[in-house]
Design an enzyme around this catalytic site. Structure first.
Site: not given
Ligand SMILES: NC(=O)c1ccc[n+]([C@@H]2O[C@H](COP(=O)([O-])OP(=O)(O)OC[C@H]3O[C@@H](n4cnc5c(N)ncnc54)[C@H](O)[C@@H]3O)[C@@H](O)[C@H]2O)c1
Length: 250
Positions: A192, A155
């Site tokens: 996540m 990641y």
């Molecule tokens: N939650 C955290 O702590 C955190 C921290 C830093 C960065 N992020 C980043 O923020 C972004 C949003 O994540 P989140 O926290 O809302 O998580 P989340 O899991 O709630 O949302 C991620 C979404 O991406 C979709 N997804 C996954 N694989 C996919 C694909 N191949 N094609 C299309 N959609 C796909 C999932 O269905 C889900 O709806 C991500 O890029 C994540 O890496 C999250």
């Protein structure tokens, strides 16, 4: 309103941060094209978007790791609206949280395919439309896992690539008046990291690591994304917006 009539394409829009960002964009006057692989959650989002405004919002099933999906989505949006003003490359996966030597090669590829390849394909496909219109804003979503080792093996590597691609693309696309910026969230309460937050020890460790002494919320990140989408950030490109409650400041 800050995004009046802008056509905003957002991936991973059915998830925690993406959903909030999609709704905030709609609240700011945008026409939102919300995509994800989660069909059921997309249906709920479609209703929520219609409750915000009567614009021609769309939800579309879209796997960001598939080039054919990007071509289908971008062609359809272009045909329907004639333009794409903003791309929010938000979709991502965390993958299995293992140390490097326990991570399988298949798992490493799976995370890279979604987070790196998906973001790259998004920029690569949408730039053709933005170049034609000589305007656009692309927002990539990285993570503080690209800045510090959090034990999140593939990641962190994938999000490092997203940061790096943002800088290169910002340089490449500036001549088309297209801006590319990146948001780096800290620990944000979404599905996540749900399992990790349910572990009391891990939860407390996250809070302890955060100078502002709480877990981040989806409402902490969405305004940063809207700012980069809007013309308020018109002189910003290649910039990194860290939204982490201070984790990486000390
Ligand atoms: N939650 C955290 O702590 C955190 C921290 C830093 C960065 N992020 C980043 O923020 C972004 C949003 O994540 P989140 O926290 O809302 O998580 P989340 O899991 O709630 O949302 C991620 C979404 O991406 C979709 N997804 C996954 N694989 C996919 C694909 N191949 N094609 C299309 N959609 C796909 C999932 O269905 C889900 O709806 C991500 O890029 C994540 O890496 C999250």
């Amino acid at each position: 309103m800050r995004l009046t009539e802008k056509v905003v394409l957002i991936t991973g829009a059915a998830g925690g941060q993406g959903r909030r960002e999609a709704l905030l964009c709609a609240e700011e006057g945008a026409i939102v094209i919300a995509t994800d692989v989660n069909v059921q959650a997309l249906e709920t989002l479609e209703t929520e978007l219609r409750d915000v405004s009567d614009k021609d919002h769309m939800t579309m099933i879209h796997d960001i790791s598939k080039e054919i999906d990007w071509q289908r989505i971008v062609t359809e949006v272009k045909e329907r609206f004639g333009r794409i003003d903003v791309l929010i490359n938000n979709a991502g996966i965390i993958g299995n949280v293992e140390s490097y030597h326990h991570t399988t090669i298949d798992e490493f590829h799976r995370v890279m395919d979604t987070n790196v390849w998906g973001t790259y394909l998004g920029m690569r496909t949408v730039i053709l439309v933005m170049k034609e219109q000589q305007a656009g804003s692309i927002i990539n979503v990285s993570s503080i896992a690209s800045m510090i080792g959090l034990g999140l093996s593939p990641y962190g590597a994938s999000k490092g690539a997203v940061r790096s691609m943002t800088k290169s693309a910002a340089g490449d696309f500036a001549k088309y008046n297209v801006r590319v910026n990146v948001v780096l969230p800290g620990f944000i309460e979404t599905n996540m990291i749900k399992d990790q937050l349910e572990n009391e020890q891990r939860h407390d460790w996250y809070v302890e690591k955060t100078p502002l002494k709480r877990i981040g919320r989806i409402d902490d990140v969405a305004p940063a994304v809207v700012f980069l989408a809007s013309d308020e950030s018109q002189f910003m490109t290649g910039a990194e917006l860290v939204v982490d409650g201070g984790v990486t400041a000390i």
